[in-house]
Scaffold this motif. Structure first.
Motif, PDB file in Angstrom:
ATOM      1  N   LEU A  77       0.830  -1.211   0.000  1.00 22.83           N
ATOM      2  CA  LEU A  77       0.000   0.000   0.000  1.00 22.83           C
ATOM      3  C   LEU A  77       0.861   1.256   0.000  1.00 22.83           C
ATOM      4  N   GLU A 131       1.989   1.732  -3.561  1.00 22.22           N
ATOM      5  CA  GLU A 131       0.900   2.215  -4.395  1.00 22.22           C
ATOM      6  C   GLU A 131       0.661   3.704  -4.186  1.00 22.22           C
ATOM      7  N   GLN A 172       3.053  -3.627  -8.157  1.00 23.35           N
ATOM      8  CA  GLN A 172       1.808  -4.250  -7.713  1.00 23.35           C
ATOM      9  C   GLN A 172       2.130  -5.621  -7.157  1.00 23.35           C
ATOM     10  N   SER A 219      -5.121  -8.318  -3.745  1.00 23.41           N
ATOM     11  CA  SER A 219      -5.663  -6.973  -3.591  1.00 23.41           C
ATOM     12  C   SER A 219      -5.563  -6.538  -2.137  1.00 23.41           C
ATOM     13  N   SER A 278      -6.167  -3.425   0.695  1.00 24.36           N
ATOM     14  CA  SER A 278      -6.893  -2.179   0.941  1.00 24.36           C
ATOM     15  C   SER A 278      -6.850  -1.861   2.427  1.00 24.36           C
ATOM     16  N   CYS A 279      -7.024  -0.594   2.714  1.00 20.75           N
ATOM     17  CA  CYS A 279      -6.974  -0.153   4.115  1.00 20.75           C
ATOM     18  C   CYS A 279      -7.983   0.976   4.301  1.00 20.75           C
ATOM     19  N   ASP A 280      -8.885   0.826   5.259  1.00 17.70           N
ATOM     20  CA  ASP A 280      -9.903   1.840   5.548  1.00 17.70           C
ATOM     21  C   ASP A 280      -9.678   2.352   6.970  1.00 17.70           C
ATOM     22  N   MET A 293      -7.306  -3.341   7.848  1.00 15.23           N
ATOM     23  CA  MET A 293      -6.571  -3.614   6.624  1.00 15.23           C
ATOM     24  C   MET A 293      -7.095  -4.935   6.087  1.00 15.23           C
ATOM     25  N   THR A 294      -7.443  -4.956   4.816  1.00 12.93           N
ATOM     26  CA  THR A 294      -7.989  -6.157   4.191  1.00 12.93           C
ATOM     27  C   THR A 294      -7.008  -6.671   3.143  1.00 12.93           C
ATOM     28  N   LYS A 353      -9.611 -14.156   2.136  1.00 11.74           N
ATOM     29  CA  LYS A 353      -9.773 -12.771   2.575  1.00 11.74           C
ATOM     30  C   LYS A 353      -9.405 -12.671   4.050  1.00 11.74           C
ATOM     31  N   GLU A 394      -8.776  -9.957   7.346  1.00 11.36           N
ATOM     32  CA  GLU A 394      -8.997  -8.611   7.869  1.00 11.36           C
ATOM     33  C   GLU A 394      -8.246  -8.445   9.185  1.00 11.36           C
ATOM     34  N   ARG A 453      -1.709   8.099   5.160  1.00  3.96           N
ATOM     35  CA  ARG A 453      -3.165   8.108   4.939  1.00  3.96           C
ATOM     36  C   ARG A 453      -3.900   9.073   5.871  1.00  3.96           C
TER      37      ARG A 453
END
Length: 337
Positions: free
Chosen positions: A188, A191, A201, A205, A207-209, A217-218, A226, A228, A303
């Motif tokens: 991340l 990216e 890359q 996949s 991702s982080c919310d 973080m997923t 998957k 988390e 972030r």
């Protein structure tokens, strides 16, 4: 295609040169142990049917697999699998540690790496090895999960499931390693870097919310896995700042972890008592080998800059306060008043 064939292709594919340096699950050999055990069980069940018809007993069958308990498997299977899981976790953590050290070099190594970047693209090397490490840990974790399911199916038992719990208790659950979180944060961070996202890359996949009520973080890994990871500190209930992962796997802010271990921030977690327990799971002795999550800290800084700066100011103020109180107490002890 069956997983056994997929795993074999993986071991002897394009990454064979890379995997030769690493331990891996001996999936084929362990499967053979279960296959021989299945034959023994079938023979035993056949002998039981003969006994029921009154043709007598054959004591020789007592040495074969007895459904709930199989001495042959318990001795060869679980001990071998535990050794392999330990070796895999060790290989993975050491390689990721090396990889992250290249991203965060210090001292003379920083100068050498900057000079080498004039002739070689180290960023691309980081990405390629990071991708291979993620696939390595994923494939071996799947192999362990599948072989344990086969064990339970052959023996009609829950010993395989119990073994998973044992691995979790000994911190050998591969997909819960803090080093996997660091690899996700590394991808991340790449990216989010200017000029690098076009060619950098990782597999899967990430991702982080950080704006959600439960910051997570997923990681979407190969084979539809998957994962988390909750990024909220269980003590201050905020996003972890200057995060550390304890040996038990739980994440905390450094200041919060130091408070829980009854040590001052400037002393660090290494100064904690072996009897200090994790605030979440209450396991003792988890502070000495805590992992500092540098990539995760960098991700949060990029972030959520305002939050990160606010926490930095607060931590430094608390550290200065603690240092002042500590040295004042030491001075009073030496002087005598």
């Amino acid at each position: 295609m069956k997983f056994g064939e997929t795993f074999k292709e993986y071991l002897h594919g394009d990454q064979e040169w890379f995997l030769d340096k690493f331990s891996h699950v001996e999936y084929k050999r362990l499967k053979k142990v279960l296959k021989s055990c299945r034959r023994c069980r079938a023979l035993h069940e056949g002998s039981s049917n003969i006994d029921q018809t009154g043709d007598g007993q054959n004591p020789a069958w007592s040495q074969f697999c007895q459904c709930q308990s199989c001495p042959v498997c318990d001795q060869m299977f679980f001990s071998e699998l535990m050794r392999e899981a330990t070796d895999i976790a060790g290989c993975f953590s050491s390689r990721v540690r090396h990889l992250l050290h290249l991203h965060f070099p210090t001292g003379m190594q920083r100068c050498m790496l900057r000079l080498r970047q004039c002739f070689k693209n180290d960023q691309q090397v980081l990405v390629e090895e990071g991708q291979m490490l993620i696939e390595y840990i994923t494939m071996n974790a799947i192999a362990i999960s599948k072989i344990l399911k086969k064990y339970d199916k052959v023996h009609s038992s829950a010993n395989g499931k119990n073994f998973k719990s044992k691995m979790r208790a000994e911190h050998l659950e591969l997909l819960q390693s803090p080093w996997l979180i660091e690899l996700g944060a590394l991808s991340l961070n790449f990216e989010g870097s200017d000029g690098e996202s076009a060619f950098i890359q990782f597999s899967g996949s990430f991702s982080c919310d950080l704006d959600a009520d439960e910051p997570v973080m997923t990681l979407m890994l190969p084979h539809s896995i998957k994962l988390e990871y909750n990024l909220k500190c269980a003590i201050c209930l905020e996003i972890v700042f200057n995060p550390y992962a304890l040996s038990c796997g739980h994440l905390f802010c450094k200041s919060c972890a130091c408070s829980a271990a009854s040590v001052m921030i400037f002393q660090g977690l290494k100064a904690s008592s072996p009897d200090s327990k994790c605030p979440v799971c209450r396991e003792a002795g988890v502070y000495a080998n805590a992992v500092r999550m540098l990539e995760l800290d960098l991700l949060i800084k990029r972030r959520n800059k305002d939050y990160w700066k606010e926490r930095l100011v607060a931590e430094r103020a608390e550290m200065v306060k603690q240092s002042k109180e500590f040295w004042e107490s030491q001075t009073k002890y030496v002087v005598g008043y």
